[in-house]
Design a protein around this motif. Structure first.
Motif, short mmCIF file in Angstrom:
data_model
loop_
_atom_site.label_atom_id
_atom_site.label_comp_id
_atom_site.label_asym_id
_atom_site.label_seq_id
_atom_site.Cartn_x
_atom_site.Cartn_y
_atom_site.Cartn_z
N GLN A 177 0.89 -1.39 -0.04
CA GLN A 177 0.13 -0.10 0.05
C GLN A 177 0.76 1.29 -0.15
N LEU A 178 1.94 1.33 0.67
CA LEU A 178 2.80 2.42 0.76
C LEU A 178 3.35 2.52 -0.56
N ALA A 179 4.06 1.46 -1.25
CA ALA A 179 4.65 1.40 -2.45
C ALA A 179 3.73 2.08 -3.50
N ALA A 180 2.44 1.80 -3.51
CA ALA A 180 1.49 2.20 -4.57
C ALA A 180 1.08 3.60 -4.24
N ARG A 181 1.31 4.19 -2.90
CA ARG A 181 1.01 5.78 -2.47
C ARG A 181 2.16 6.53 -3.06
N VAL A 182 3.31 5.77 -3.12
CA VAL A 182 4.67 6.64 -3.35
C VAL A 182 4.80 6.47 -4.74
N ARG A 242 6.02 3.53 -6.26
CA ARG A 242 7.15 2.39 -6.44
C ARG A 242 6.64 1.29 -6.59
N LYS A 243 7.52 0.35 -7.29
CA LYS A 243 7.19 -1.01 -7.46
C LYS A 243 7.44 -1.84 -6.01
N TYR A 244 8.24 -1.52 -5.46
CA TYR A 244 8.58 -2.63 -4.35
C TYR A 244 8.82 -1.63 -3.03
N LYS A 274 5.03 14.93 -7.83
CA LYS A 274 5.57 13.49 -7.95
C LYS A 274 5.77 13.18 -6.38
N PRO A 275 5.47 11.98 -5.82
CA PRO A 275 5.56 11.84 -4.41
C PRO A 275 7.07 11.74 -4.00
N CYS A 276 7.34 12.47 -2.87
CA CYS A 276 8.86 12.23 -2.43
C CYS A 276 8.84 10.80 -2.12
N GLY A 277 9.97 10.14 -2.19
CA GLY A 277 10.13 8.66 -2.15
C GLY A 277 10.23 7.89 -3.38
N SER A 278 9.92 8.64 -4.23
CA SER A 278 9.85 7.88 -5.75
C SER A 278 11.10 8.35 -6.51
N PHE A 279 11.95 8.87 -6.06
CA PHE A 279 12.96 9.37 -6.85
C PHE A 279 14.33 8.50 -6.85
N GLY A 280 15.02 8.46 -7.63
CA GLY A 280 16.60 7.68 -7.48
C GLY A 280 16.42 6.28 -7.53
N ASP A 281 17.39 5.70 -7.00
CA ASP A 281 17.51 4.26 -7.28
C ASP A 281 17.04 3.75 -6.18
N ILE A 282 17.02 4.17 -4.94
CA ILE A 282 16.44 3.64 -3.69
C ILE A 282 15.94 4.79 -2.77
N SER A 283 15.09 4.46 -2.14
CA SER A 283 14.56 5.78 -1.04
C SER A 283 14.10 5.10 0.12
N THR A 284 14.19 5.93 1.21
CA THR A 284 13.83 5.56 2.57
C THR A 284 12.75 6.06 3.21
N PHE A 285 12.14 5.36 4.37
CA PHE A 285 10.98 6.39 4.95
C PHE A 285 11.40 5.83 6.47
N ASP A 310 12.56 0.70 -7.58
CA ASP A 310 11.77 0.01 -8.75
C ASP A 310 12.34 -0.81 -9.01
N ASP A 311 13.53 -1.55 -8.70
CA ASP A 311 14.65 -2.32 -9.04
C ASP A 311 14.25 -3.66 -8.62
N PRO A 312 14.10 -4.91 -8.95
CA PRO A 312 13.53 -5.97 -8.43
C PRO A 312 14.74 -6.56 -7.79
N ALA A 313 16.01 -6.60 -8.41
CA ALA A 313 17.03 -7.18 -7.75
C ALA A 313 17.39 -6.46 -6.46
N LEU A 314 17.27 -5.10 -6.52
CA LEU A 314 17.60 -4.17 -5.38
C LEU A 314 16.78 -4.60 -4.10
N ALA A 315 15.59 -4.76 -4.47
CA ALA A 315 14.38 -4.92 -3.47
C ALA A 315 14.55 -6.50 -2.90
N GLU A 316 15.03 -7.51 -3.82
CA GLU A 316 15.34 -8.82 -3.27
C GLU A 316 16.39 -8.83 -2.23
N LYS A 317 17.52 -8.10 -2.67
CA LYS A 317 18.95 -7.82 -1.96
C LYS A 317 18.49 -7.39 -0.39
#
Length: 374
Positions: free
Chosen positions: A44-49, A51-53, A169-180, A199-206
């Motif tokens: 739900q937060l990914a959808a709000r921001v 992001r894919k993951y 555009k939502p903050c947290g949606s920019f760059g390679d990776i974001s944090t809250f 948005d990177d599946p490999a980064l999310a899995e890592k």
């Protein structure tokens, strides 16, 4: 002091489905990190921001640790970040073996000065850690262009930006990776807790692997890498789901609070109030920060002491990274000076800013401010 007269610096608002969802955790027995609210909160937060993951973790600080590790940042690398931020940002870089390289902040927005970043890039620069401060986002367009030009990764720390946008555009949606972060003073709280977004599946899995001790998927208790126990509990995630349901309302409350404070405090001499807006965002007033003019004959520490005697809770601003004793002992930032960060650290503080703050309490704060500064 009488609890009824003291205005705390933060009090969360827990009037939605928080109790209902927590009781569901207890009734079903899903109180650990295995429960269904974890995935629900992540999705739900990914959808709000946008992001894919989403990868839920135990707090915002470890979200940064895992993000730095997932990007492969380590010994010999440099990461650029603001001098004016919480120590978690620089600590994640230092723990990885990389070197933090800081830039000064803008005196009006208190965010990192984007114009200073390019001069700090070297052949060793691996990433830029963008940290949105207090209520307004960093100007992301030139920052992302710079990262693209030099082939740098972008870590976006949106810990204080729940519900905020940059140019729509939502903050947290920019760059390679974001944090809250979901600490109790954030717009969404889980008590403690954090989230990594990508948005990177490999980064999310890592990141999922790193938060769970890097168990091998095919053989538990066998590890090719060292990870951490950074897991969020189902009970924390249940709080997060309930809070996320109310985020739009919370943003409205914060902006109304900011406008009210600005009206109440207008005209008090020697105080810089928060900037209401920039070309790309309206202030979300995560906290209502103030900076004392040089004409005020005492610093923020003294102002906070005087306000405490009048029943007003306050918090100081961040202490600059280049002045942190722990980093100085490591030999970092030797001889470096960032005057804007140094000044606002000594002359800045914020007043009660929690979502549960009432109009009466804001008026009490304003009355105390007038006594201290007039």
């Amino acid at each position: 002091m009488n609890r009824n007269t003291f205005v705390p610096v933060n009090e969360p608002l827990l009037k939605g489905n928080e109790e209902k969802y927590l009781l569901e955790c207890i009734r079903t027995g899903w109180i650990s990190s295995e429960g269904p609210f974890i995935k629900q909160f992540e999705e739900q937060l990914a959808a709000r921001v946008g992001r894919k993951y989403g990868v839920a973790v135990s707090n915002g600080s470890v979200a940064l640790d895992a993000s730095v590790a997932a990007l492969g940042i380590g010994a010999g690398d440099e990461v650029i970040l603001p001098a004016f931020t919480i120590i978690s940002c620089a600590a994640a870089i230092v723990r990885s073996g990389a070197v933090p390289v800081v830039v000064d902040c803008d005196p009006v927005t208190w965010n990192m000065d984007v114009a200073q970043v390019e001069a700090r890039i070297t052949p060793r620069t691996k990433a830029i850690m963008v940290v949105h401060i207090f209520g307004l986002p960093v100007d992301m367009k030139p920052m992302l262009a710079l990262a693209h030009r030099y082939g740098l990764k972008v870590i976006e720390d949106a810990a204080e930006m729940h519900g905020q946008t940059y140019a729509g555009k939502p903050c947290g949606s920019f760059g390679d990776i974001s944090t809250f972060s979901f600490y109790p003073n954030k717009h969404i709280t889980t008590g403690e807790g954090g989230m990594i977004m990508t948005d990177d599946p490999a980064l999310a899995e890592k990141c999922r692997s790193l938060r769970n001790l890097c168990f091998k998927p095919e053989q538990r208790f066998v590890h090719d890498e060292l990870g951490w126990n950074f897991r969020m509990t189902n009970m924390q995630a249940a709080l997060g789901v309930a809070q996320l349901e109310q985020l739009d309302k919370f943003v409205q409350i914060k902006r109304r609070m900011g406008a009210r404070y600005t009206s109440l405090l207008a005209g008090i001499p020697g105080i810089q109030l928060p900037l209401p807006r920039t070309d790309f965002a309206d202030n979300i007033y995560w906290v209502y920060g103030l900076v004392l003019a040089d004409s005020v004959p005492f610093d923020a520490k003294e102002a906070m002491t005087r306000l405490a005697k009048l029943g007003i809770g306050t918090r100081p601003y961040f202490w600059p990274m280049h002045e942190q004793p722990v980093f100085r002992k490591m030999g970092l930032f030797a001889g470096e000076s960032y005057p804007v960060a140094e000044r606002i650290a000594r002359r800045g503080f914020y007043v009660p800013s929690g979502l549960a703050l009432t109009d009466g309490q804001m008026e009490q704060v304003a009355e105390a401010m007038r006594k201290v500064f007039q």
